[in-house]
Design a protein around this motif. Sequence first.
Motif, mmCIF file in Angstrom:
data_model
loop_
_atom_site.group_PDB
_atom_site.id
_atom_site.type_symbol
_atom_site.label_atom_id
_atom_site.label_comp_id
_atom_site.label_asym_id
_atom_site.label_seq_id
_atom_site.Cartn_x
_atom_site.Cartn_y
_atom_site.Cartn_z
ATOM 1 N N GLU A 111 0.816 -1.218 0.000
ATOM 2 C CA GLU A 111 0.000 0.000 0.000
ATOM 3 C C GLU A 111 0.848 1.265 0.000
ATOM 4 O O GLU A 111 0.403 2.314 -0.470
ATOM 5 N N ASN A 112 2.071 1.168 0.496
ATOM 6 C CA ASN A 112 2.912 2.348 0.652
ATOM 7 C C ASN A 112 3.983 2.489 -0.415
ATOM 8 O O ASN A 112 4.850 3.358 -0.302
ATOM 9 N N GLU A 113 3.957 1.668 -1.434
ATOM 10 C CA GLU A 113 4.933 1.804 -2.506
ATOM 11 C C GLU A 113 4.245 1.605 -3.854
ATOM 12 O O GLU A 113 3.132 1.077 -3.929
ATOM 13 N N SER A 114 4.914 2.044 -4.898
ATOM 14 C CA SER A 114 4.342 1.937 -6.233
ATOM 15 C C SER A 114 4.686 0.599 -6.868
ATOM 16 O O SER A 114 5.652 -0.069 -6.475
ATOM 17 N N VAL A 115 3.901 0.226 -7.864
ATOM 18 C CA VAL A 115 4.222 -0.970 -8.631
ATOM 19 C C VAL A 115 5.557 -0.779 -9.354
ATOM 20 O O VAL A 115 6.316 -1.734 -9.549
ATOM 21 N N ALA A 116 5.864 0.465 -9.718
ATOM 22 C CA ALA A 116 7.169 0.740 -10.345
ATOM 23 C C ALA A 116 8.313 0.410 -9.396
ATOM 24 O O ALA A 116 9.367 -0.078 -9.828
ATOM 25 N N ASP A 117 8.119 0.661 -8.094
ATOM 26 C CA ASP A 117 9.141 0.286 -7.111
ATOM 27 C C ASP A 117 9.365 -1.229 -7.120
ATOM 28 O O ASP A 117 10.502 -1.708 -7.060
ATOM 29 N N VAL A 118 8.278 -1.976 -7.192
ATOM 30 C CA VAL A 118 8.373 -3.433 -7.205
ATOM 31 C C VAL A 118 9.072 -3.909 -8.476
ATOM 32 O O VAL A 118 9.925 -4.800 -8.443
ATOM 33 N N ARG A 119 8.719 -3.296 -9.618
ATOM 34 C CA ARG A 119 9.373 -3.669 -10.877
ATOM 35 C C ARG A 119 10.880 -3.434 -10.812
ATOM 36 O O ARG A 119 11.671 -4.223 -11.335
ATOM 37 N N ALA A 120 11.286 -2.344 -10.172
ATOM 38 C CA ALA A 120 12.715 -2.046 -10.060
ATOM 39 C C ALA A 120 13.437 -3.121 -9.247
ATOM 40 O O ALA A 120 14.563 -3.513 -9.571
ATOM 41 N N VAL A 121 12.809 -3.605 -8.189
ATOM 42 C CA VAL A 121 13.397 -4.684 -7.390
ATOM 43 C C VAL A 121 13.526 -5.948 -8.229
ATOM 44 O O VAL A 121 14.554 -6.640 -8.189
ATOM 45 N N GLY A 155 14.105 -16.266 -0.253
ATOM 46 C CA GLY A 155 13.624 -16.928 -1.455
ATOM 47 C C GLY A 155 12.844 -18.187 -1.141
ATOM 48 O O GLY A 155 12.324 -18.843 -2.045
ATOM 49 N N VAL A 156 12.746 -18.522 0.148
ATOM 50 C CA VAL A 156 12.000 -19.699 0.591
ATOM 51 C C VAL A 156 10.871 -19.295 1.530
ATOM 52 O O VAL A 156 9.751 -19.793 1.428
ATOM 53 N N VAL A 157 11.155 -18.378 2.447
ATOM 54 C CA VAL A 157 10.180 -17.933 3.442
ATOM 55 C C VAL A 157 9.847 -16.461 3.189
ATOM 56 O O VAL A 157 10.725 -15.597 3.266
ATOM 57 N N GLY A 158 8.590 -16.170 2.894
ATOM 58 C CA GLY A 158 8.167 -14.786 2.730
ATOM 59 C C GLY A 158 8.225 -14.039 4.047
ATOM 60 O O GLY A 158 7.849 -14.573 5.095
ATOM 61 N N GLN A 159 8.701 -12.785 4.010
ATOM 62 C CA GLN A 159 8.965 -12.046 5.237
ATOM 63 C C GLN A 159 8.291 -10.673 5.206
ATOM 64 O O GLN A 159 8.272 -10.010 4.173
ATOM 65 N N PRO A 160 7.755 -10.241 6.340
ATOM 66 C CA PRO A 160 7.047 -8.960 6.404
ATOM 67 C C PRO A 160 7.897 -7.798 5.912
ATOM 68 O O PRO A 160 9.103 -7.739 6.177
ATOM 69 N N PHE A 161 7.251 -6.872 5.206
ATOM 70 C CA PHE A 161 7.887 -5.665 4.676
ATOM 71 C C PHE A 161 9.012 -5.979 3.691
ATOM 72 O O PHE A 161 9.813 -5.108 3.354
ATOM 73 N N LEU A 210 15.750 4.608 7.979
ATOM 74 C CA LEU A 210 14.742 3.768 8.614
ATOM 75 C C LEU A 210 13.740 4.583 9.424
ATOM 76 O O LEU A 210 12.539 4.286 9.406
ATOM 77 N N GLN A 211 14.194 5.619 10.120
ATOM 78 C CA GLN A 211 13.257 6.427 10.896
ATOM 79 C C GLN A 211 12.297 7.168 9.979
ATOM 80 O O GLN A 211 11.094 7.291 10.276
ATOM 81 N N ALA A 212 12.810 7.642 8.846
ATOM 82 C CA ALA A 212 11.927 8.304 7.879
ATOM 83 C C ALA A 212 10.895 7.328 7.332
ATOM 84 O O ALA A 212 9.731 7.708 7.092
ATOM 85 N N GLU A 213 11.289 6.072 7.134
ATOM 86 C CA GLU A 213 10.332 5.056 6.672
ATOM 87 C C GLU A 213 9.231 4.846 7.703
ATOM 88 O O GLU A 213 8.049 4.727 7.353
ATOM 89 N N GLY A 218 2.399 5.558 8.135
ATOM 90 C CA GLY A 218 0.971 5.669 8.427
ATOM 91 C C GLY A 218 0.490 4.539 9.312
ATOM 92 O O GLY A 218 1.100 4.244 10.347
ATOM 93 N N PRO A 219 -0.588 3.844 8.906
ATOM 94 C CA PRO A 219 -1.122 2.773 9.760
ATOM 95 C C PRO A 219 -0.182 1.584 9.913
ATOM 96 O O PRO A 219 -0.396 0.734 10.782
ATOM 97 N N TYR A 220 0.850 1.522 9.087
ATOM 98 C CA TYR A 220 1.804 0.422 9.166
ATOM 99 C C TYR A 220 2.991 0.727 10.077
ATOM 100 O O TYR A 220 3.905 -0.091 10.205
#
Length: 293
Positions: A111-121, A155-161, A210-213, A218-220
């Motif tokens: 919710e807090n990042e763009s799909v473009a951010d995901v594509r870049a990763v 790559g085996v266990v999905g992790q929060p954030f 990290l503090q800026a993040e 927001g709610p996260y």
Amino acid sequence: MPSTSSSSSSSSSPSSPKVVLITGTSSGIGLAAAIAAARAGWQVVATLRDTGRAGALRTAAAEAGVELDVRQLDVTDEASVAAALSGVIADHGRLDAVVNNAGAGHLGTLENESVADVRAVMEVNFFGVLHVSKAALPHLRATGGRLITVTSVGGVVGQPFNEAYCAAKFAVEGYMESLAPVAAALGVSVSVVEPGAVATEFVNNIGVDLQAEIDAAGPYAKPLQAYLDRTTAQFLNGAQTPAEAAEAVLEALTANRPAFRIQTSDWARGFTGTKLADLDGSAVLGLTAQWVS
């Protein structure tokens, strides 16, 4: 071809050392793997996106008393990849192994990042691996070589954030697991190396304040703070050194019959084992839910 080199080589002879190309060698596991492979007698082509950042690599090589062939390679640029592989074959005459190590960490949630951010990763951590592997495979077929990719326990266990990062590493694992029997039929060994926490890499590789993040979450904000507290403590208190993690890369390079999946520590074996034995998903979600509460 754009490159810088601390050693040179002409065409190979039967007594020439085996040649390995390693991506992402400016720091961390890539740097440590380059030194370990050179100590083990390999001709190491150590690549990085910006050769201006090769100072630590060159210093480590000098301290270890080994020579490296240092070259520019941007895994997201197909022309850069092609030029680097062509240069290796022109100068060394062969390619016996590739270690896909280049990658980038990422912190965020959907919710807090763009799909473009995901594509870049995905571009760096997944498609970058494919660019290098595709260019290398004809040369690895010629030598009966090895294709090794540093993934992650993520790559085996999905992790929060870490949704985007883990998605990219899941994709790499699935791709390489699917490719492995096809490549093996043509004489190429495929392995993935799964590190857990490696000292100094978490905060540096994410490259964010990290503090800026947290302030912008927001709610996260509360679950993000809990995740960061837990993860930072793990990296500070329980992380491997890059040299320790690189031992698994060297195992994949040198073992007579390397496993497809190689973890870098007992902790990584236990952590990934939770997922591999978790048929309904409850064990993993029960574990990772604690990280954000």
